[in-house]
Scaffold this motif. Structure first.
Motif, PDB file in Angstrom:
ATOM      1  N   SER A 130      38.809  52.412  12.604  1.00  0.00           N
ATOM      2  CA  SER A 130      37.573  51.633  12.777  1.00  0.00           C
ATOM      3  C   SER A 130      37.803  50.390  13.635  1.00  0.00           C
ATOM      4  CB  SER A 130      37.015  51.226  11.414  1.00  0.00           C
ATOM      5  OG  SER A 130      36.664  52.366  10.681  1.00  0.00           O
ATOM      6  N   VAL A 131      38.889  49.678  13.370  1.00  0.00           N
ATOM      7  CA  VAL A 131      39.199  48.470  14.148  1.00  0.00           C
ATOM      8  C   VAL A 131      39.551  48.849  15.585  1.00  0.00           C
ATOM      9  CG1 VAL A 131      40.833  46.554  14.373  1.00  0.00           C
ATOM     10  CG2 VAL A 131      39.848  47.092  12.138  1.00  0.00           C
ATOM     11  N   TYR A 132      40.318  49.909  15.749  1.00  0.00           N
ATOM     12  CA  TYR A 132      40.668  50.391  17.086  1.00  0.00           C
ATOM     13  C   TYR A 132      39.402  50.781  17.858  1.00  0.00           C
ATOM     14  CZ  TYR A 132      42.675  53.377  20.723  1.00  0.00           C
ATOM     15  OH  TYR A 132      43.004  53.940  21.917  1.00  0.00           O
ATOM     16  N   ASP A 133      38.522  51.499  17.202  1.00  0.00           N
ATOM     17  CA  ASP A 133      37.268  51.919  17.835  1.00  0.00           C
ATOM     18  C   ASP A 133      36.482  50.698  18.309  1.00  0.00           C
ATOM     19  OD1 ASP A 133      35.042  53.526  18.639  1.00  0.00           O
ATOM     20  OD2 ASP A 133      34.125  53.219  16.675  1.00  0.00           O
ATOM     21  N   LEU A 134      36.378  49.703  17.444  1.00  0.00           N
ATOM     22  CA  LEU A 134      35.626  48.497  17.798  1.00  0.00           C
ATOM     23  C   LEU A 134      36.285  47.735  18.949  1.00  0.00           C
ATOM     24  CD1 LEU A 134      33.383  46.388  17.298  1.00  0.00           C
ATOM     25  CD2 LEU A 134      34.938  45.323  15.636  1.00  0.00           C
ATOM     26  N   ILE A 135      37.563  47.404  18.784  1.00  0.00           N
ATOM     27  CA  ILE A 135      38.218  46.526  19.761  1.00  0.00           C
ATOM     28  C   ILE A 135      38.554  47.250  21.057  1.00  0.00           C
ATOM     29  CG2 ILE A 135      40.268  45.116  20.204  1.00  0.00           C
ATOM     30  CD1 ILE A 135      40.184  44.337  17.213  1.00  0.00           C
ATOM     31  N   VAL A 136      39.199  48.410  20.954  1.00  0.00           N
ATOM     32  CA  VAL A 136      39.662  49.088  22.167  1.00  0.00           C
ATOM     33  C   VAL A 136      38.535  49.881  22.838  1.00  0.00           C
ATOM     34  CG1 VAL A 136      41.295  50.783  23.085  1.00  0.00           C
ATOM     35  CG2 VAL A 136      42.044  49.156  21.339  1.00  0.00           C
ATOM     36  N   LEU A 137      37.925  50.795  22.082  1.00  0.00           N
ATOM     37  CA  LEU A 137      36.917  51.650  22.718  1.00  0.00           C
ATOM     38  C   LEU A 137      35.630  50.898  23.042  1.00  0.00           C
ATOM     39  CD1 LEU A 137      37.341  55.025  20.814  1.00  0.00           C
ATOM     40  CD2 LEU A 137      38.051  54.453  23.136  1.00  0.00           C
ATOM     41  N   ASP A 138      35.092  50.178  22.053  1.00  0.00           N
ATOM     42  CA  ASP A 138      33.807  49.507  22.277  1.00  0.00           C
ATOM     43  C   ASP A 138      33.941  48.257  23.136  1.00  0.00           C
ATOM     44  OD1 ASP A 138      32.586  51.448  20.740  1.00  0.00           O
ATOM     45  OD2 ASP A 138      32.498  50.226  18.933  1.00  0.00           O
ATOM     46  N   TRP A 139      34.765  47.318  22.712  1.00  0.00           N
ATOM     47  CA  TRP A 139      34.812  46.033  23.400  1.00  0.00           C
ATOM     48  C   TRP A 139      35.605  46.071  24.703  1.00  0.00           C
ATOM     49  CZ3 TRP A 139      35.776  42.211  18.764  1.00  0.00           C
ATOM     50  CH2 TRP A 139      34.597  42.087  18.025  1.00  0.00           C
ATOM     51  N   ILE A 140      36.818  46.596  24.674  1.00  0.00           N
ATOM     52  CA  ILE A 140      37.645  46.559  25.892  1.00  0.00           C
ATOM     53  C   ILE A 140      37.170  47.592  26.905  1.00  0.00           C
ATOM     54  CG2 ILE A 140      39.963  46.934  26.836  1.00  0.00           C
ATOM     55  CD1 ILE A 140      41.063  45.684  24.216  1.00  0.00           C
ATOM     56  N   ILE A 141      37.035  48.851  26.457  1.00  0.00           N
ATOM     57  CA  ILE A 141      36.713  49.907  27.418  1.00  0.00           C
ATOM     58  C   ILE A 141      35.233  49.917  27.782  1.00  0.00           C
ATOM     59  CG2 ILE A 141      36.685  52.406  27.808  1.00  0.00           C
ATOM     60  CD1 ILE A 141      39.328  52.536  26.244  1.00  0.00           C
ATOM     61  N   LEU A 142      34.343  50.011  26.803  1.00  0.00           N
ATOM     62  CA  LEU A 142      32.922  50.137  27.135  1.00  0.00           C
ATOM     63  C   LEU A 142      32.314  48.820  27.619  1.00  0.00           C
ATOM     64  CD1 LEU A 142      30.513  52.017  27.346  1.00  0.00           C
ATOM     65  CD2 LEU A 142      29.937  51.427  24.992  1.00  0.00           C
ATOM     66  N   VAL A 143      32.516  47.746  26.864  1.00  0.00           N
ATOM     67  CA  VAL A 143      31.924  46.459  27.254  1.00  0.00           C
ATOM     68  C   VAL A 143      32.656  45.857  28.452  1.00  0.00           C
ATOM     69  CG1 VAL A 143      31.554  44.073  26.507  1.00  0.00           C
ATOM     70  CG2 VAL A 143      30.988  45.957  24.961  1.00  0.00           C
ATOM     71  N   GLY A 144      33.986  45.879  28.403  1.00  0.00           N
ATOM     72  CA  GLY A 144      34.764  45.218  29.449  1.00  0.00           C
ATOM     73  C   GLY A 144      34.932  46.032  30.716  1.00  0.00           C
ATOM     74  N   LEU A 145      35.544  47.194  30.590  1.00  0.00           N
ATOM     75  CA  LEU A 145      35.842  48.009  31.771  1.00  0.00           C
ATOM     76  C   LEU A 145      34.658  48.853  32.228  1.00  0.00           C
ATOM     77  CD1 LEU A 145      39.393  49.231  30.698  1.00  0.00           C
ATOM     78  CD2 LEU A 145      38.816  47.354  32.258  1.00  0.00           C
ATOM     79  N   ARG A 146      33.853  49.283  31.292  1.00  0.00           N
ATOM     80  CA  ARG A 146      32.637  50.070  31.529  1.00  0.00           C
ATOM     81  C   ARG A 146      32.848  51.224  32.520  1.00  0.00           C
ATOM     82  NH1 ARG A 146      27.765  46.333  32.387  1.00  0.00           N
ATOM     83  NH2 ARG A 146      28.858  45.347  30.699  1.00  0.00           N
ATOM     84  N   GLU A 198      22.951  52.198  34.664  1.00  0.00           N
ATOM     85  CA  GLU A 198      24.023  51.435  35.289  1.00  0.00           C
ATOM     86  C   GLU A 198      23.610  49.977  35.465  1.00  0.00           C
ATOM     87  OE1 GLU A 198      22.604  54.174  36.482  1.00  0.00           O
ATOM     88  OE2 GLU A 198      24.150  55.710  36.675  1.00  0.00           O
ATOM     89  N   GLY A 199      24.537  49.075  35.189  1.00  0.00           N
ATOM     90  CA  GLY A 199      24.294  47.654  35.407  1.00  0.00           C
ATOM     91  C   GLY A 199      23.494  46.941  34.327  1.00  0.00           C
ATOM     92  N   MET A 200      23.089  47.634  33.295  1.00  0.00           N
ATOM     93  CA  MET A 200      22.303  46.968  32.239  1.00  0.00           C
ATOM     94  C   MET A 200      23.182  45.951  31.501  1.00  0.00           C
ATOM     95  SD  MET A 200      19.932  49.916  30.517  1.00  0.00           S
ATOM     96  CE  MET A 200      19.066  48.701  29.495  1.00  0.00           C
ATOM     97  N   PRO A 201      22.669  44.738  31.299  1.00  0.00           N
ATOM     98  CA  PRO A 201      23.458  43.725  30.591  1.00  0.00           C
ATOM     99  C   PRO A 201      23.700  44.084  29.124  1.00  0.00           C
ATOM    100  CG  PRO A 201      21.232  42.926  30.995  1.00  0.00           C
ATOM    101  CD  PRO A 201      21.376  44.227  31.742  1.00  0.00           C
ATOM    102  N   GLU A 202      22.872  44.948  28.562  1.00  0.00           N
ATOM    103  CA  GLU A 202      23.031  45.327  27.151  1.00  0.00           C
ATOM    104  C   GLU A 202      24.349  46.054  26.887  1.00  0.00           C
ATOM    105  OE1 GLU A 202      18.742  44.588  27.783  1.00  0.00           O
ATOM    106  OE2 GLU A 202      20.270  45.686  28.900  1.00  0.00           O
ATOM    107  N   TYR A 203      24.950  46.614  27.920  1.00  0.00           N
ATOM    108  CA  TYR A 203      26.272  47.220  27.732  1.00  0.00           C
ATOM    109  C   TYR A 203      27.302  46.172  27.303  1.00  0.00           C
ATOM    110  CZ  TYR A 203      25.297  51.922  29.490  1.00  0.00           C
ATOM    111  OH  TYR A 203      24.835  53.199  29.649  1.00  0.00           O
ATOM    112  N   GLY A 204      27.047  44.920  27.624  1.00  0.00           N
ATOM    113  CA  GLY A 204      27.952  43.836  27.269  1.00  0.00           C
ATOM    114  C   GLY A 204      27.701  43.236  25.897  1.00  0.00           C
ATOM    115  N   ASP A 205      26.834  43.832  25.104  1.00  0.00           N
ATOM    116  CA  ASP A 205      26.474  43.297  23.794  1.00  0.00           C
ATOM    117  C   ASP A 205      27.549  43.615  22.752  1.00  0.00           C
ATOM    118  OD1 ASP A 205      25.314  42.439  21.455  1.00  0.00           O
ATOM    119  OD2 ASP A 205      23.479  43.621  21.671  1.00  0.00           O
TER     120      ASP A 205
END
Length: 174
Positions: free
Chosen positions: A108-124, A134-141
């Motif tokens: 769960s923590v890995y999913d949140l930090i690595v997949l959601d925050w780093i990969i999806l929010v950060g690297l997208r 594409e380009g929606m700011p909501e991806y950074g939420d």
């Protein structure tokens, strides 16, 4: 009780399951970009404007079977067997429950930090961005993903209790 051993097995097997989950997410997205449609922020889902496709539903089902049925249950079983051999008193309910909860908490923590925050929010990566959004700011939420993780956190206790109970029963019967 050898709690360091329990923690080591729980976190270690949780990281293995996390890597399997990561591969499954990217493979699923390669097969159908909308297979995780319900896991995107509402504004992204709204702009995408479609229900999950039939292919997306099939891919989601197959990813679930692969992650939980083909990998998750065997990994959890292996963790319990190896943990039982590593503990002086063998496997009992409490260490099995804590270990299983740690496996799921690590995922769960890995999913949140690595997949959601780093990969999806950060690297997208494009593979995880729904077409037309594409380009929606909501991806950074980041808060959206945090709330989703907190909502899913009671499963950590459930997984621990069920696995601990089944493991203790299995050891007692066999």
């Amino acid at each position: 009780m050898q709690w360091l051993t329990v923690v080591k097995y729980g976190v270690g097997y949780g990281l293995v399951l996390s890597l399997v989950f990561t591969v499954a997410v990217f493979a699923g997205a390669a097969a159908s970009r909308d297979f995780l449609l319900g896991d995107y922020p509402p504004a992204v889902q709204e702009r995408y404007g479609k229900e999950k496709s039939a292919r997306g539903r099939r891919v989601a089902a197959w990813v679930g079977v692969f992650v939980w049925g083909v990998c998750g249950i065997p990994l959890m079983t292996l963790a319990m067997v190896e943990l039982g051999g590593a503990l002086d008193g063998g496997l009992t309910f409490l260490p099995a429950a804590v270990c299983a909860a740690l496996v799921f908490a690590t995922l769960s923590v890995y999913d949140l930090i690595v997949l959601d925050w780093i990969i999806l929010v950060g690297l997208r990566p494009r593979l995880l961005v729904l077409p037309g959004t594409e380009g929606m700011p909501e991806y950074g939420d980041m808060g959206f993903h945090l709330v989703a993780a907190v909502k899913g956190s009671p499963l950590i206790v459930v997984v621990g209790l069920v696995t601990g109970g089944l493991s203790a029963l299995f050891v007692h019967v066999f």
